[in-house]
Design a protein around this motif. Sequence first.
Motif, PDB file in Angstrom:
ATOM      1  N   VAL A  41       0.805  -1.203  -0.091  1.00 12.79           N
ATOM      2  CA  VAL A  41      -0.094   0.056  -0.099  1.00 12.79           C
ATOM      3  C   VAL A  41       0.980   1.189   0.031  1.00 12.79           C
ATOM      4  N   PHE A  42       2.054   1.225   0.624  1.00  9.75           N
ATOM      5  CA  PHE A  42       2.916   2.415   0.721  1.00  9.75           C
ATOM      6  C   PHE A  42       4.235   2.411  -0.073  1.00  9.75           C
ATOM      7  N   ASP A  43       4.188   1.371  -0.954  1.00 11.30           N
ATOM      8  CA  ASP A  43       5.500   1.348  -1.893  1.00 11.30           C
ATOM      9  C   ASP A  43       5.894   2.503  -2.634  1.00 11.30           C
ATOM     10  N   GLY A  44       6.862   3.206  -2.380  1.00 13.45           N
ATOM     11  CA  GLY A  44       7.295   4.673  -3.229  1.00 13.45           C
ATOM     12  C   GLY A  44       6.539   5.777  -2.349  1.00 13.45           C
ATOM     13  N   HIS A  45       6.106   5.648  -1.244  1.00 12.06           N
ATOM     14  CA  HIS A  45       5.384   6.706  -0.540  1.00 12.06           C
ATOM     15  C   HIS A  45       6.596   7.314   0.508  1.00 12.06           C
ATOM     16  N   VAL A  46       6.463   8.640   0.643  1.00 19.41           N
ATOM     17  CA  VAL A  46       7.044   9.272   1.891  1.00 19.41           C
ATOM     18  C   VAL A  46       6.359   9.393   2.936  1.00 19.41           C
ATOM     19  N   ASN A  47       4.870   9.370   2.763  1.00 18.62           N
ATOM     20  CA  ASN A  47       3.882   9.640   3.924  1.00 18.62           C
ATOM     21  C   ASN A  47       3.493   8.442   4.389  1.00 18.62           C
ATOM     22  N   GLY A  48       2.711   8.343   5.628  1.00 20.65           N
ATOM     23  CA  GLY A  48       2.400   6.993   6.224  1.00 20.65           C
ATOM     24  C   GLY A  48       1.150   7.237   6.581  1.00 20.65           C
ATOM     25  N   LEU A  49       0.385   8.224   6.010  1.00 22.45           N
ATOM     26  CA  LEU A  49      -1.174   8.404   6.319  1.00 22.45           C
ATOM     27  C   LEU A  49      -2.096   7.758   5.156  1.00 22.45           C
ATOM     28  N   ALA A  50      -1.628   8.046   3.977  1.00 21.75           N
ATOM     29  CA  ALA A  50      -2.621   7.782   2.737  1.00 21.75           C
ATOM     30  C   ALA A  50      -1.712   6.970   1.888  1.00 21.75           C
ATOM     31  N   GLY A  51      -2.323   5.623   1.811  1.00 17.92           N
ATOM     32  CA  GLY A  51      -1.454   4.698   0.866  1.00 17.92           C
ATOM     33  C   GLY A  51      -2.135   4.253  -0.290  1.00 17.92           C
ATOM     34  N   SER A  52      -1.393   4.619  -1.725  1.00 21.77           N
ATOM     35  CA  SER A  52      -2.285   4.438  -3.007  1.00 21.77           C
ATOM     36  C   SER A  52      -1.478   3.626  -3.799  1.00 21.77           C
ATOM     37  N   ALA A  53      -0.356   3.058  -3.442  1.00 27.97           N
ATOM     38  CA  ALA A  53       0.647   2.152  -4.032  1.00 27.97           C
ATOM     39  C   ALA A  53      -0.068   1.162  -4.825  1.00 27.97           C
ATOM     40  N   SER A  54      -1.055   0.265  -4.474  1.00 28.57           N
ATOM     41  CA  SER A  54      -1.621  -0.949  -4.881  1.00 28.57           C
ATOM     42  C   SER A  54      -2.162  -0.757  -6.148  1.00 28.57           C
ATOM     43  N   GLY A  55      -2.787   0.393  -6.343  1.00 24.66           N
ATOM     44  CA  GLY A  55      -3.639   0.603  -7.766  1.00 24.66           C
ATOM     45  C   GLY A  55      -4.837   0.180  -7.592  1.00 24.66           C
ATOM     46  N   ASP A  56      -5.425  -0.673  -6.627  1.00 25.00           N
ATOM     47  CA  ASP A  56      -6.518  -0.977  -6.510  1.00 25.00           C
ATOM     48  C   ASP A  56      -7.417  -0.348  -5.458  1.00 25.00           C
ATOM     49  N   GLY A  57      -7.017   0.867  -4.887  1.00 26.99           N
ATOM     50  CA  GLY A  57      -7.733   1.571  -3.994  1.00 26.99           C
ATOM     51  C   GLY A  57      -6.818   2.469  -3.066  1.00 26.99           C
ATOM     52  N   LEU A  58      -7.354   3.166  -2.211  1.00 29.35           N
ATOM     53  CA  LEU A  58      -6.700   4.101  -1.303  1.00 29.35           C
ATOM     54  C   LEU A  58      -7.127   3.699   0.102  1.00 29.35           C
ATOM     55  N   TYR A  59      -5.876   3.685   1.028  1.00 32.83           N
ATOM     56  CA  TYR A  59      -6.136   3.366   2.247  1.00 32.83           C
ATOM     57  C   TYR A  59      -5.734   4.652   3.191  1.00 32.83           C
ATOM     58  N   VAL A  60      -6.687   5.068   3.827  1.00 32.50           N
ATOM     59  CA  VAL A  60      -6.295   6.141   4.837  1.00 32.50           C
ATOM     60  C   VAL A  60      -6.279   5.792   6.222  1.00 32.50           C
ATOM     61  N   ASN A  61      -5.173   5.870   6.903  1.00 34.78           N
ATOM     62  CA  ASN A  61      -4.905   5.533   8.239  1.00 34.78           C
ATOM     63  C   ASN A  61      -5.490   6.599   9.054  1.00 34.78           C
ATOM     64  N   LEU A  62      -6.613   6.209   9.794  1.00 31.78           N
ATOM     65  CA  LEU A  62      -7.428   7.386  10.859  1.00 31.78           C
ATOM     66  C   LEU A  62      -6.463   7.288  12.268  1.00 31.78           C
ATOM     67  N   GLY A  63      -6.529   8.420  12.843  1.00 25.89           N
ATOM     68  CA  GLY A  63      -5.877   8.555  14.101  1.00 25.89           C
ATOM     69  C   GLY A  63      -6.448   7.602  15.202  1.00 25.89           C
ATOM     70  N   ARG A  64      -7.981   7.640  15.124  1.00 26.69           N
ATOM     71  CA  ARG A  64      -8.507   6.624  15.928  1.00 26.69           C
ATOM     72  C   ARG A  64      -8.800   5.417  15.652  1.00 26.69           C
ATOM     73  N   ARG A  65      -8.223   4.414  16.759  1.00 29.23           N
ATOM     74  CA  ARG A  65      -8.028   3.023  16.461  1.00 29.23           C
ATOM     75  C   ARG A  65      -9.793   2.462  16.254  1.00 29.23           C
ATOM     76  N   SER A  66     -10.526   2.941  17.181  1.00 29.81           N
ATOM     77  CA  SER A  66     -11.974   2.213  17.088  1.00 29.81           C
ATOM     78  C   SER A  66     -12.833   3.595  17.512  1.00 29.81           C
ATOM     79  N   GLY A  67     -14.067   3.252  16.733  1.00 31.26           N
ATOM     80  CA  GLY A  67     -14.955   4.263  17.123  1.00 31.26           C
ATOM     81  C   GLY A  67     -15.590   4.993  15.958  1.00 31.26           C
ATOM     82  N   GLY A  68     -15.932   6.076  16.179  1.00 34.20           N
ATOM     83  CA  GLY A  68     -16.379   6.925  15.046  1.00 34.20           C
ATOM     84  C   GLY A  68     -15.530   8.212  14.824  1.00 34.20           C
ATOM     85  N   SER A  69     -15.215   8.289  13.596  1.00 31.73           N
ATOM     86  CA  SER A  69     -14.510   9.472  12.946  1.00 31.73           C
ATOM     87  C   SER A  69     -15.140  10.289  12.013  1.00 31.73           C
ATOM     88  N   GLN A  70     -15.224  11.524  12.067  1.00 31.93           N
ATOM     89  CA  GLN A  70     -15.796  12.396  10.906  1.00 31.93           C
ATOM     90  C   GLN A  70     -14.978  12.335   9.687  1.00 31.93           C
TER      91      GLN A  70
END
Length: 179
Positions: A41-70
Amino acid sequence: MTSEGQKPVTILFDSIVETDYGQFDLVWGDGEGFDGDWDRVFDGHVNGLAGSASGDGLYVNLGRRSGGSQVRMVLVDAQPTVGDDWEDIVEVSIVVPDGPVQWAAWAWDDSGDLALPAGTYRVRVNARGRDAGAEDEFAEEVVDFYLLEIWAAPADPDAIVRTTSKNAEYWHRENGGRR
């Protein structure tokens, strides 16, 4: 939806996302969302919050492990200005093929369709409250907020625009630097 002097905005999604493990994905094609393979997901990236390297989606790492995030996602017609009220900001490029696009939280416990047309886009992930989300993950109220601004643009390497939270610093060290 516009007001005088603002660029047109199409709201694609605006809701509280109930997730676990801080996982939020946009998925297209045969993608199934984040599968735990950070390198994919993060191959070739410098950031660690949004990974798009897979080509089949975008992963966004939220700060909150569990529960509701806006989470709010908007499609804009041009690159927006960087807002002062966001603590952490990264940008990535995505290429969305023809076909359905979906958003999903961890294990698809919360998911739905997303009206994002095929195209090459830049995505700016703006975050506020990542430290509060990490420190009080089981709070009843929403403590972390995300705005994904999406606009048509040629593919470019990902970028860290701003980092002020300790949580974002941690994830940049942990997942980023794979370029």
